[in-house]
Design a protein around this motif. Structure first.
Motif, mmCIF file in Angstrom:
data_model
loop_
_atom_site.group_PDB
_atom_site.id
_atom_site.type_symbol
_atom_site.label_atom_id
_atom_site.label_comp_id
_atom_site.label_asym_id
_atom_site.label_seq_id
_atom_site.Cartn_x
_atom_site.Cartn_y
_atom_site.Cartn_z
ATOM 1 N N SER A 92 -3.049 32.194 -7.777
ATOM 2 C CA SER A 92 -2.968 30.866 -7.472
ATOM 3 C C SER A 92 -3.615 30.406 -9.179
ATOM 4 O O SER A 92 -4.495 31.014 -9.811
ATOM 5 N N THR A 93 -3.388 28.948 -9.433
ATOM 6 C CA THR A 93 -3.901 28.490 -10.777
ATOM 7 C C THR A 93 -4.638 27.235 -10.564
ATOM 8 O O THR A 93 -4.131 26.440 -9.716
ATOM 9 N N VAL A 94 -5.640 26.937 -11.465
ATOM 10 C CA VAL A 94 -6.280 25.582 -11.527
ATOM 11 C C VAL A 94 -6.274 25.247 -12.916
ATOM 12 O O VAL A 94 -6.568 26.117 -13.701
ATOM 13 N N ASN A 112 -3.386 21.990 -9.304
ATOM 14 C CA ASN A 112 -3.822 23.228 -8.736
ATOM 15 C C ASN A 112 -2.714 23.507 -7.989
ATOM 16 O O ASN A 112 -1.917 22.905 -7.334
ATOM 17 N N THR A 114 -2.365 26.704 -5.156
ATOM 18 C CA THR A 114 -3.045 27.847 -4.190
ATOM 19 C C THR A 114 -2.125 28.260 -3.026
ATOM 20 O O THR A 114 -1.355 27.627 -2.611
#
Length: 384
Positions: A92-94, A112, A114
């Motif tokens: 996951s990336t933010v 974001n 997720t």
């Protein structure tokens, strides 16, 4: 932004690091050079460390452009996995990013993605607060190509777009969310005679709606796919009953395809369209030109109810964490989808530099050109 010069610190360090890598043998970890030490302090790494929950990296960069003047931007990139995510579920990336300039332009945004469990559920969020000096030409191609229509104003805006998706078949997701966007046009150069001041929707516009989502997605990693394809559909109904100033509908269409050419070279294709129907305010028209599509065109110059773009990009891995991209694209706007068949299709092309700040997470510096326009962009993750 039409003419933008971006000089990010991290890219300068990365270029110097690349030169060092190509001319010197590999060093022992105890004898890491000063460039590597700075990059490591910023969080750049070839490995992902999830021991603290989120593996963060911070990327600062000064920039200049004629519209906003001198400024400083920064982005914090985080990689993580929710507690219930399985081992083979993609990261996951933010991405938290912001900027400030000498002309008073300010902005902060959050993006974001997720992935829960075995990627059975996805949460996607995009939000921003902005205060940007910009320009307005009016609606339609004929207004956009007439520089006499160009007028300056300051755009103050809020964007809030959360979305939840559920897998219903292998690689197939459905879901929904909300779309809230507020725009306030202030400091109008032409005052009461401005096209925005006389627009029937006024200078302040609130659009609020419910979104339905469908996607078929086989991409191996969303921020930087090496292979796979994605078909994405987002339909939104904006209604006064939901707080919107006007009633209208919007449909976004995306089709992306990726082919792995060598170990890390990728040939990528993208088709993107946005179509609106009903009482569409000036702030919610389809806009041709941003940091993802038709890069190099002034964002907001070409706007109308319908827009369609197509691009092809070759992503070339040079050595280590360095790479380049080359792209060609075209796009058009029209008053309705059928009008695109006879619309004025605009050309676009460009070149970009890539530095792998985190595993499969690239910093990109793109320079795009079009018909009597050009622009440069400093961003995190690939354009598509």
């Amino acid at each position: 932004m039409r003419t933008t010069l971006v000089i990010p610190l991290a890219l300068a360090l990365a270029a110097a690091n690349a030169a060092a890598q190509s001319s010197e043998p590999a060093q022992d970890p105890e004898h890491v050079g000063w460039i590597d030490k700075i990059l490591n302090k910023l969080g750049a790494s070839k490995q992902v460390d999830l021991s603290h929950g989120i593996d963060w990296g911070v990327l600062p960069g000064p920039f200049y452009n004629p519209e906003m003047g001198f400024g400083i931007g920064a982005a914090a990139i985080g990689l993580y996995k929710p507690k219930n995510a399985e081992e083979d579920t993609q990261l996951s990336t933010v991405n938290i990013h912001g900027f400030a300039t000498t002309t008073g332009a300010l902005g902060i945004g959050v993006d974001n993605n997720t992935f829960f469990a075995d990627d059975s559920y996805r949460f996607v969020f995009s939000g921003a607060l902005i205060n940007i000096p910009t320009s307005y030409w009016g609606i339609g191609y004929d207004n956009a190509v007439n520089d006499a229509n160009k007028e300056g104003y300051t755009r103050r805006g809020v964007v809030f777009k959360p979305r939840v998706m559920m897998r219903v078949q292998p690689n197939t997701y459905i879901g929904g969310g909300i779309d809230v966007e507020y725009d306030d046009a202030t400091q109008l150069d032409r005052g009461a005679n401005s096209a925005l001041a006389t627009d029937p929707h006024g200078t302040r516009v609130l659009s609020s709606g419910l979104t339905a989502h469908f996607s078929y997605d086989t991409r191996d990693f969303l921020p930087n796919p090496y292979k796979g394809q994605a078909l994405l559909l987002n339909g939104t109904i904006f209604r006064r009953a939901l707080g919107s100033d006007t009633d209208f509908e919007s449909l976004e269409f995306t089709y992306d395809r990726y082919f792995r050419m060598r170990e890390r070279d990728v040939l990528a294709f993208d088709i993107y369209g946005k179509f609106n129907w009903g009482d569409v305010p000036w702030s919610m028209m389809s806009i041709l030109g941003d940091n993802k599509h038709m890069r190099g065109y002034f964002m907001g110059q070409y706007r109308d109810k319908a827009m369609l773009t197509a691009q092809v990009e070759y992503r070339w891995h040079i050595v280590g964490r360095q790479g380049m991209v080359f792209w060609l694209a075209t796009g058009a706007i029209a008053g309705n989808p059928g009008g695109l068949t006879s619309a004025h299709w605009l050309p676009n092309g460009g070149v970009g530099y890539r530095f792998e700040f985190k595993p499969r997470v690239n910093v990109r510096f793109d320079v795009g050109v079009g018909r009597q326009t050009k622009g440069a962009y400093f961003q995190i993750n690939e354009a598509f």
